[in-house]
Write a protein that holds these residues in place. Structure first.
Motif, short mmCIF file in Angstrom:
data_model
loop_
_atom_site.label_atom_id
_atom_site.label_comp_id
_atom_site.label_asym_id
_atom_site.label_seq_id
_atom_site.Cartn_x
_atom_site.Cartn_y
_atom_site.Cartn_z
N ILE A 107 0.82 -1.22 0.00
CA ILE A 107 0.00 0.00 0.00
C ILE A 107 0.85 1.26 0.00
O ILE A 107 0.66 2.15 -0.85
CB ILE A 107 -0.96 0.01 1.21
CG1 ILE A 107 -1.84 -1.25 1.21
CG2 ILE A 107 -1.83 1.26 1.18
CD1 ILE A 107 -2.76 -1.36 2.40
N MET A 108 1.80 1.35 0.91
CA MET A 108 2.59 2.58 1.03
C MET A 108 3.34 2.96 -0.25
O MET A 108 3.44 4.15 -0.57
CB MET A 108 3.53 2.48 2.23
CG MET A 108 2.79 2.51 3.56
SD MET A 108 3.85 2.22 5.02
CE MET A 108 4.93 3.64 4.96
N PRO A 109 3.87 1.99 -1.02
CA PRO A 109 4.55 2.39 -2.26
C PRO A 109 3.65 3.10 -3.27
O PRO A 109 4.14 3.79 -4.16
CB PRO A 109 5.04 1.04 -2.82
CG PRO A 109 5.19 0.17 -1.63
CD PRO A 109 4.05 0.55 -0.74
N LEU A 110 2.33 2.92 -3.15
CA LEU A 110 1.40 3.55 -4.08
C LEU A 110 1.02 4.97 -3.68
O LEU A 110 0.42 5.70 -4.49
CB LEU A 110 0.12 2.71 -4.18
CG LEU A 110 0.28 1.24 -4.56
CD1 LEU A 110 -1.08 0.57 -4.67
CD2 LEU A 110 1.03 1.10 -5.87
N GLU A 111 1.37 5.37 -2.47
CA GLU A 111 0.92 6.66 -1.95
C GLU A 111 1.50 7.86 -2.71
O GLU A 111 0.84 8.90 -2.83
CB GLU A 111 1.28 6.79 -0.47
CG GLU A 111 0.54 5.84 0.44
CD GLU A 111 1.04 5.90 1.87
OE1 GLU A 111 0.37 5.34 2.76
OE2 GLU A 111 2.13 6.50 2.11
N ASN A 112 2.72 7.74 -3.20
CA ASN A 112 3.38 8.90 -3.82
C ASN A 112 3.08 9.05 -5.31
O ASN A 112 3.51 10.01 -5.93
CB ASN A 112 4.90 8.79 -3.63
CG ASN A 112 5.30 8.97 -2.17
OD1 ASN A 112 4.65 9.72 -1.43
ND2 ASN A 112 6.36 8.30 -1.76
#
Length: 399
Positions: free
Chosen positions: A24-29
């Protein structure tokens, strides 16, 4: 009270943490992953949900026999906090508002036939829901007795007329819970109903623009002008609307706290990473005493919030309503989330204020925490009344 985790729950927590960080976190930016309301696009969420299901991380709070993991409220506190390390984590695991509160409540009060019709599609992630209670123009907010949306009996049906607003998730929701007035009785004048979005006689008037990022489906104003609801879709007895509301909002208020603690911890992570590397006057910011005070203060408040939340969760697991414990947690954690975001932005300077990190997103989102599911002042009023009633017993130990 022993808040240490069993090995099974700890293993599950670690798996959730790994999934959030890896998937999930890699998609945030990547801004192409966002919709026009600053949330992940439905297509992105759907792909992540498929991965969560495949990983066995679906519906922590839902019964095992219906496809969930069947953890208790204390377990939810652990897993919801970990899921919300990313603001988009809860919806991926199907533990985001308003659906999680609705599913928990419906699982408690529906019979098996009704669960197949109304609950299972939500558990499976096929539909979303909305809880329609709050009203405009003198109607109910924190005071349900002011409800004016009416339900009038007509044979085996109820005819609904009125308005609701700030109904979270209403745009695109399929299953609705509606609180309507069925009599003038001050305690038994409200009744709760289920209805489907495809039924005629109602409409979404508008999706209300708000300051912060939105949940999927926004916060909408609804108009009811002759919606027909069969009596078989009534929840509990006529006059039990307030009871249904209390069943739903008790745990739901606490799950907000669980998720907000995860977001507050994320703010701390962002700030710590920055101050440990940013140089100022010959040392890193982290070596400045003033910075240490700011970080230490937020860390303390988060831990206090976790203890309040876990105490309330434990009491719910014992069958207690935990009314004052939930109120305390709701007040404190709402304040803590705002403080964590504000402090992190201050420590990160211009970078924190920019959209290069999630901090400004969380900061805007955090402002609603002191309003949703009862303003902080209402919960303080509840605590005051309980104290004046119980006096010294307000602080009694549980035996």
């Amino acid at each position: 009270m022993d808040f240490s985790l069993g090995q099974e729950l700890e293993s599950l927590r670690q798996r959730v943490a790994i999934f959030v960080e890896a998937e999930i976190m890699p998609l945030e930016n990547d801004k192409t992953n966002y919709d026009g309301h600053e949330n992940f696009k439905e297509s992105v969420v759907d792909a992540l949900r498929d991965k969560a299901k495949a990983a066995g991380l679906w519906g922590f709070q839902l019964p095992k026999e219906r496809g969930g993991l069947g953890v208790n409220v204390s377990g939810m506190a652990v897993l919801y906090e970990e899921a919300a390390r990313s603001p988009f984590g809860p919806v991926v695991f199907n533990c985001a508002p308003p659906d999680d509160g609705t599913m928990i409540m419906l699982n408690k009060i529906l019979n098996n036939e009704q669960k197949e019709r109304w609950l299972q599609p939500m558990i499976d992630g096929k539909v979303r829901s909305a809880f329609a209670m709050t009203e405009p123009e003198g109607g109910c907010g924190s005071d349900p007795s002011l409800t004016y949306t009416s339900a009038t009996k007509d044979g085996d049906n109820w005819i609904i007329k009125g308005r609701k607003w700030f109904i979270t998730g209403a745009e695109g929701a399929q299953t609705f819970i509606l609180i309507a007035k069925t009599s003038d009785d001050p305690r038994k004048g409200l009744t709760a109903f289920l209805f489907d979005a495809d039924q005629p006689g109602w409409e979404v008037v508008r999706r209300i623009p708000i300051m912060g990022p939105e949940e999927h489906g926004g916060h909408c104003e609804l108009k009811f002008d002759g919606l027909v609801i069969p009596d078989k879709n009534r929840l509990l007895d006529v006059g039990d609307g307030l009871k249904v509301t209390q069943i739903r909002l008790g745990t739901a208020r606490l799950t907000h706290c669980m998720r907000w603690l995860g977001l507050a911890k994320r703010c701390m992570e962002e700030a710590a990473s920055y101050v440990e590397n940013r140089m100022s006057f010959g040392t890193t910011l982290a070596e400045h005493e003033g910075v240490q005070w700011m970080l230490g203060d937020v860390a303390k408040e988060i831990e206090v919030g976790r203890l309040l939340t876990m105490q309330a969760a434990w009491m719910l697991d014992q069958g207690d309503f935990a009314k004052k414990e939930i109120a305390m947690a709701k007040i404190h954690v709402a304040d803590t989330l705002h403080k964590a975001a504000d402090t992190a932005i201050q420590l990160c300077g211009a970078r924190g204020y920019s959209k290069d990190t999630l901090l400004e997103w969380i900061y805007r989102y955090a402002r609603q925490a002191r309003l949703v599911d009862g303003a902080s002042e209402v919960h303080k009023m509840v605590l005051s009344r309980l104290y004046l009633k119980e006096k010294r017993d307000f602080f009694k130990w549980r035996v």
